[in-house]
Design a protein around this motif. Structure first.
Motif, PDB file in Angstrom:
ATOM      1  N   MET A   1       0.852  -1.197   0.000  1.00 34.59           N
ATOM      2  CA  MET A   1       0.000   0.000   0.000  1.00 34.59           C
ATOM      3  C   MET A   1       0.883   1.241   0.000  1.00 34.59           C
ATOM      4  O   MET A   1       1.988   1.232   0.494  1.00 34.59           O
ATOM      5  N   GLY A   2       0.364   2.311  -0.518  1.00 36.58           N
ATOM      6  CA  GLY A   2       1.102   3.563  -0.456  1.00 36.58           C
ATOM      7  C   GLY A   2       1.092   4.316  -1.761  1.00 36.58           C
ATOM      8  O   GLY A   2       0.701   5.476  -1.811  1.00 36.58           O
ATOM      9  N   GLN A   3       1.488   3.644  -2.851  1.00 35.05           N
ATOM     10  CA  GLN A   3       1.567   4.319  -4.146  1.00 35.05           C
ATOM     11  C   GLN A   3       0.190   4.422  -4.785  1.00 35.05           C
ATOM     12  O   GLN A   3      -0.558   3.450  -4.863  1.00 35.05           O
ATOM     13  N   GLU A   4      -0.141   5.615  -5.264  1.00 35.66           N
ATOM     14  CA  GLU A   4      -1.434   5.816  -5.899  1.00 35.66           C
ATOM     15  C   GLU A   4      -1.457   5.122  -7.262  1.00 35.66           C
ATOM     16  O   GLU A   4      -0.587   5.334  -8.097  1.00 35.66           O
ATOM     17  N   LEU A   5      -2.448   4.266  -7.472  1.00 34.61           N
ATOM     18  CA  LEU A   5      -2.564   3.519  -8.723  1.00 34.61           C
ATOM     19  C   LEU A   5      -3.668   4.078  -9.612  1.00 34.61           C
ATOM     20  O   LEU A   5      -3.525   4.145 -10.834  1.00 34.61           O
ATOM     21  N   SER A  31      -9.458   8.276  -5.236  1.00 37.48           N
ATOM     22  CA  SER A  31      -8.071   7.821  -5.293  1.00 37.48           C
ATOM     23  C   SER A  31      -7.983   6.419  -4.690  1.00 37.48           C
ATOM     24  O   SER A  31      -8.552   6.158  -3.627  1.00 37.48           O
ATOM     25  N   ILE A  32      -7.300   5.508  -5.399  1.00 38.41           N
ATOM     26  CA  ILE A  32      -7.138   4.127  -4.935  1.00 38.41           C
ATOM     27  C   ILE A  32      -5.652   3.787  -4.980  1.00 38.41           C
ATOM     28  O   ILE A  32      -5.003   3.943  -6.018  1.00 38.41           O
ATOM     29  N   GLU A  33      -5.123   3.318  -3.875  1.00 38.93           N
ATOM     30  CA  GLU A  33      -3.699   3.004  -3.794  1.00 38.93           C
ATOM     31  C   GLU A  33      -3.428   1.569  -4.248  1.00 38.93           C
ATOM     32  O   GLU A  33      -4.302   0.704  -4.191  1.00 38.93           O
ATOM     33  N   LEU A  68      -4.173   6.224 -14.499  1.00 42.10           N
ATOM     34  CA  LEU A  68      -4.076   4.809 -14.134  1.00 42.10           C
ATOM     35  C   LEU A  68      -2.641   4.364 -14.329  1.00 42.10           C
ATOM     36  O   LEU A  68      -2.104   4.474 -15.436  1.00 42.10           O
ATOM     37  N   ALA A  69      -2.031   3.910 -13.253  1.00 41.62           N
ATOM     38  CA  ALA A  69      -0.637   3.436 -13.312  1.00 41.62           C
ATOM     39  C   ALA A  69       0.268   4.481 -13.962  1.00 41.62           C
ATOM     40  O   ALA A  69       1.158   4.158 -14.748  1.00 41.62           O
ATOM     41  N   GLY A  70      -0.001   5.755 -13.648  1.00 40.20           N
ATOM     42  CA  GLY A  70       0.838   6.839 -14.117  1.00 40.20           C
ATOM     43  C   GLY A  70       0.506   7.361 -15.505  1.00 40.20           C
ATOM     44  O   GLY A  70       1.139   8.307 -15.977  1.00 40.20           O
ATOM     45  N   GLU A  71      -0.474   6.749 -16.183  1.00 33.82           N
ATOM     46  CA  GLU A  71      -0.840   7.195 -17.529  1.00 33.82           C
ATOM     47  C   GLU A  71      -2.129   8.009 -17.503  1.00 33.82           C
ATOM     48  O   GLU A  71      -3.075   7.673 -16.797  1.00 33.82           O
ATOM     49  N   ASN A  72      -2.156   9.071 -18.309  1.00 38.56           N
ATOM     50  CA  ASN A  72      -3.346   9.896 -18.457  1.00 38.56           C
ATOM     51  C   ASN A  72      -4.307   9.164 -19.398  1.00 38.56           C
ATOM     52  O   ASN A  72      -4.152   9.184 -20.613  1.00 38.56           O
ATOM     53  N   VAL A  73      -5.309   8.504 -18.806  1.00 39.70           N
ATOM     54  CA  VAL A  73      -6.142   7.568 -19.549  1.00 39.70           C
ATOM     55  C   VAL A  73      -6.888   8.236 -20.693  1.00 39.70           C
ATOM     56  O   VAL A  73      -6.904   7.734 -21.829  1.00 39.70           O
ATOM     57  N   PHE A  74      -7.509   9.374 -20.442  1.00 41.39           N
ATOM     58  CA  PHE A  74      -8.405   9.955 -21.431  1.00 41.39           C
ATOM     59  C   PHE A  74      -7.666  10.707 -22.537  1.00 41.39           C
ATOM     60  O   PHE A  74      -8.293  11.210 -23.467  1.00 41.39           O
ATOM     61  N   SER A  75      -6.340  10.739 -22.454  1.00 43.82           N
ATOM     62  CA  SER A  75      -5.565  11.296 -23.554  1.00 43.82           C
ATOM     63  C   SER A  75      -5.204  10.222 -24.582  1.00 43.82           C
ATOM     64  O   SER A  75      -4.692  10.531 -25.662  1.00 43.82           O
ATOM     65  N   LEU A  76      -5.474   8.957 -24.254  1.00 40.73           N
ATOM     66  CA  LEU A  76      -5.118   7.851 -25.141  1.00 40.73           C
ATOM     67  C   LEU A  76      -6.177   7.650 -26.216  1.00 40.73           C
ATOM     68  O   LEU A  76      -7.368   7.870 -25.979  1.00 40.73           O
TER      69      LEU A  76
END
Length: 224
Positions: A1-5, A31-33, A68-76
């Motif tokens: 736990m700890g890192q924001e996913l 926010s979900i870690e 999500l996992a460091g990626e800007n989802v809605f820019s994809l």
């Protein structure tokens, strides 16, 4: 736990156009870690399935941001979204969504086919995850030959065969008897214990109580 996913920021979503537009999500931030076990509760029509589709990269909002996992989802674009979804998220649904004409082994191996994995490795990994859910003796069966609880365990194995970081479960015990439901929840607990992030939609308090954190959604608004 700890890192924001997972991080949703100010998500709004409506369906329909103009005066026929129906708002479903209102300014949702969440926010979900990594490694969390989260239950999302809400009555029918509250927006919880739309929220799940948003988290699962199956739908796009009218406004807002999602990382999500460091990626800007809605820019994809759609291809980028599909690649991110396939490598990061596994899905488990209430009605199993198994292919009736494929064996248990073939159903579980299917996501690896889409991922371009060679057949021998696909089948080996499928057998491995089926063993993990206690179904190594059912690999050549067809879904019609299985109980509801066994079908859901096959669905979990299929969701996990790509080794995703997040497991999204939409009412995973809704179609099961209580004993089968307990088996499924025990599998979820084992997966969470080894670091899989679990986000589960449920309307049942006893199921939500298995999670480490619960949020509620009413009329498209999230409340911790």
């Amino acid at each position: 736990m700890g890192q924001e996913l997972i991080k949703l920021s100010h998500i709004n979503k409506s369906y329909g156009d103009g005066k026929f537009s129906v708002p479903v999500l209102h300014d949702v931030s969440l926010s979900i870690e990594e490694g969390e076990y989260l239950a999302i509760m809400g009555p029918s029509g509250s927006g919880k399935s739309t929220l799940m589709n948003m988290i699962g990269c199956l739908d796009r909002p009218d406004s807002g941001e999602y990382t999500l996992a460091g990626e800007n989802v809605f820019s994809l674009d759609d291809n980028g979204l599909s690649r991110l979804r396939n490598r990061t998220i596994g899905f488990v649904f209430q009605n199993f969504n198994l292919l009736p004409r494929e064996t248990v082994l073939e159903n579980v191996a299917l996501p690896l086919l889409y991922a371009g994995v060679a057949r021998a490795e696909r089948l080996e990994r499928a057998r491995e995850v089926l063993e993990g859910v206690g179904l190594s003796d059912r690999v050549e069966f067809y879904p019609t030959q299985l109980s509801g609880g066994q079908k859901q365990r096959v669905a979990i194995a299929r969701a996990m065969v790509n080794r995703p970081r997040v497991l999204l479960a939409d009412e995973p015990t809704g179609a099961l008897d209580s004993a089968s439901g307990r088996q499924v929840m025990e599998i979820f607990q084992r997966l969470n214990d080894v670091g899989v992030t679990i986000v589960m939609i449920t309307h049942a308090q006893e199921i939500a109580d298995r999670a480490r954190r619960t949020i509620h959604i009413f009329d498209g608004e999230v409340r911790e």
